[in-house]
Write an enzyme that holds these catalytic residues in place. Structure first.
Site, short mmCIF file in Angstrom:
data_model
loop_
_atom_site.label_atom_id
_atom_site.label_comp_id
_atom_site.label_asym_id
_atom_site.label_seq_id
_atom_site.Cartn_x
_atom_site.Cartn_y
_atom_site.Cartn_z
N GLY A 228 0.82 -1.21 0.00
CA GLY A 228 0.00 0.00 0.00
C GLY A 228 0.85 1.25 0.00
N SER A 229 0.34 2.31 0.60
CA SER A 229 0.99 3.62 0.53
C SER A 229 2.18 3.71 1.48
CB SER A 229 -0.02 4.71 0.88
OG SER A 229 -0.30 4.70 2.28
N GLU A 248 5.58 -3.43 0.84
CA GLU A 248 5.72 -3.13 -0.58
C GLU A 248 4.96 -1.84 -0.82
OE1 GLU A 248 5.24 -2.21 -3.99
OE2 GLU A 248 3.72 -3.78 -4.15
N LEU A 249 5.71 -0.75 -1.04
CA LEU A 249 5.12 0.59 -1.05
C LEU A 249 5.12 1.17 -2.46
CD1 LEU A 249 6.79 1.72 2.30
CD2 LEU A 249 4.61 0.53 1.97
N CYS A 282 1.82 -0.23 -9.04
CA CYS A 282 2.98 0.28 -8.29
C CYS A 282 4.17 0.56 -9.20
CB CYS A 282 3.39 -0.72 -7.21
SG CYS A 282 2.17 -0.94 -5.91
N GLU A 376 4.26 9.60 -6.63
CA GLU A 376 3.59 8.53 -7.35
C GLU A 376 2.23 9.01 -7.82
OE1 GLU A 376 2.83 3.79 -6.73
OE2 GLU A 376 2.43 5.08 -5.01
#
Length: 475
Positions: A228-229, A248-249, A282, A376
């Site tokens: 996520g963020s 996992e960003l 992502c 992002e």
């Protein structure tokens, strides 16, 4: 109207509260989704802990067979799952089918990984005074794992957490994204049919803000795996303590296009990498650095190919790009584009908004400090930037707090190897877009893009503890 329940200890359980699930494309209410309480989450974690006591004793063969049966069941229902993705995530059917295929492969990798988790012997006699000892390591499951997943790949990113966890005998409490619970709940039925013991998979739906503290800090939870963020990931890292964690960003993935690149062979691939699933990926291609000698040719071809994309209903097989996940995201990215234009950026194509969609958008004349470059975007927007030397391009790519995947197109081997050394990213993709990922490769970022690695082999390592055993051969 579909009404969902929680999946606790192998049974559907109703809740007092629920929330409306809105279709990203049509705006229609498609389900009333059960909203878990903290007490529900605690019951789920406690049930997972009980089941772990027996599940950890199952053999690798038994766990692999469960996962192989999941693969077989999913193969028979692919079209149904793609329709679920179109309904709850606004993902076009073609992209949905591609995700389902990857999900099947991920569970297959996990089944194979169940049989390959192993330790190693340690040469005890290499140390003075230990010649009469033998030693070895083994991998042991951790226990209860909290898995918190995002909306953009709700089948496959769930698989990257469930698959390796079950492969080695862990149990999982899964909290799917509020926008995409239906896909996760479907997996409850599939794992039940495949023979997973009741309680090994618990699914709680509802607000991450309300439930996350319990999911992260409960004493039975031994690992948190989150996609996520960056903001939420940082909060988890601060609270997780000595528990294991995988984060996992985000990313603002970039590719370098060197002058030796055959432009006609890469344009379609680059356009796909930028706009697949409306850029809500992502590793979506967000920044394209093109050598000054070919930038006009590249930009013209890229814009022409972008204009061919069809924006529309995700259930229409001709649709390439559909809705963004929520109207608020449309408003956010509209503001970012307007801000960039006020600072001198030029829109080469796109920029047409509805309440729920944005046409694929290409920006030029951008600056490094614009949000559309340095943050992002998670939207169907890409920026094309000129550079003079390869070192300049590498510097521009690295000028970011993020570093998940990066790519370079070049026909010069020495330049490819140089870029592979110098680019600051968890993965460097040579002669393809940074959006490339297969599900048995290590996946994770550096800097603010993450902590730890996914990919079945590496996830299994992070979902187990290493135990060392030594024995004296004689008294």
């Amino acid at each position: 109207m579909k009404e969902t329940k929680l999946w606790i200890d192998g049974q559907w359980q109703a809740t007092e509260d629920s929330y409306k699930l809105i279709s990203p494309y049509s705006g229609d209410v498609v389900a009333h989704v059960a909203k878990a309480s903290i007490q529900d989450v605690e019951r789920a974690i406690e049930g997972a802990q009980r089941t772990f006591q027996t599940f950890k004793k199952t053999t690798a063969y038994e766990r692999a067979e469960i996962l192989y049966r999941v693969v077989d069941i999913m193969r028979q229902r692919k079209e149904e799952f793609a329709e679920i993705l179109a309904l709850e995530a606004g993902k076009p059917l073609t992209a949905g089918l591609a995700e389902v295929e990857r999900t099947i492969a991920t569970y297959q990798f996990a089944a194979e990984g169940a049989k390959q988790a192993k330790g190693e012997t340690v040469p005890m006699d290499a140390a003075p005074g230990a010649g009469d000892y033998i030693g070895w390591t083994k991998r042991e499951p951790l226990g209860v794992i909290s898995a918190i997943t995002p909306f953009n790949f709700p089948f496959n990113l769930v698989a990257h957490k469930l698959g390796p966890a079950f492969a080695v005998g862990n149990t999982v409490v899964l909290k799917p994204a509020t926008q995409t619970p239906l896909s996760a709940l479907t997996m409850a039925e599939i794992f039940k049919e495949a023979g997973l013991p009741d309680g090994a998979l618990q699914i709680v739906t509802g607000s991450g803000g309300e439930l996350s503290d319990t999911l992260i800090t409960h004493p039975y939870v031994k690992k948190v795996t989150f996609t996520g963020s960056g903001k939420v990931g940082l909060g988890i890292k601060e609270k997780v303590g000595l528990r294991k964690v995988t984060l996992e960003l985000g990313s603002n993935a970039a590719v370098i296009v060197e002058p030796s690149t055959p432009i006609d062979k890469v344009i379609k691939r680059c356009v796909g990498g930028a706009f697949n699933f409306a850029g809500q990926v992502c590793i979506s291609l967000q920044r394209i650095y093109v050598h000054a000698s070919i930038i006009d040719e590249f930009t013209k071809a890229f814009v022409e190919e972008t204009k061919k994309l069809v924006v529309g209903d995700p259930f229409d097989k001709n649709t390439d790009v559909s809705a963004m996940i929520h109207p608020n995201e449309i408003e956010r990215i509209k503001g970012w584009i307007e801000e960039a234009q006020a600072q001198g950026a030029v829109m080469a194509t796109g920029g047409v908004f509805t309440e729920r969609t944005l046409t694929p958008t290409v920006m030029t004349n951008v600056k490094a400090d614009m949000k559309i470059i340095c943050q992002e975007t998670f939207a169907p927007i890409v920026s094309i930037v000129s550079y003079e030397t390869l070192d300049d391009a590498i510097r521009l790519v690295n000028n970011s707090d993020l570093g998940l995947n990066a790519g370079i197109y070049t026909n010069i081997l020495s330049d490819a190897l140089y870029a592979a050394e110098e680019l600051q990213a968890g993965a460097v993709i040579i002669n393809d877009i940074p959006t490339f990922r297969v599900d048995n490769m290590p996946y994770g970022g550096v800097k603010m893009s993450g902590y730890g690695r996914e990919g079945i082999k590496w996830a299994i390592e992070e979902m187990t503890d290493m135990k060392f055993v030594t024995m004296k051969k004689s008294f």
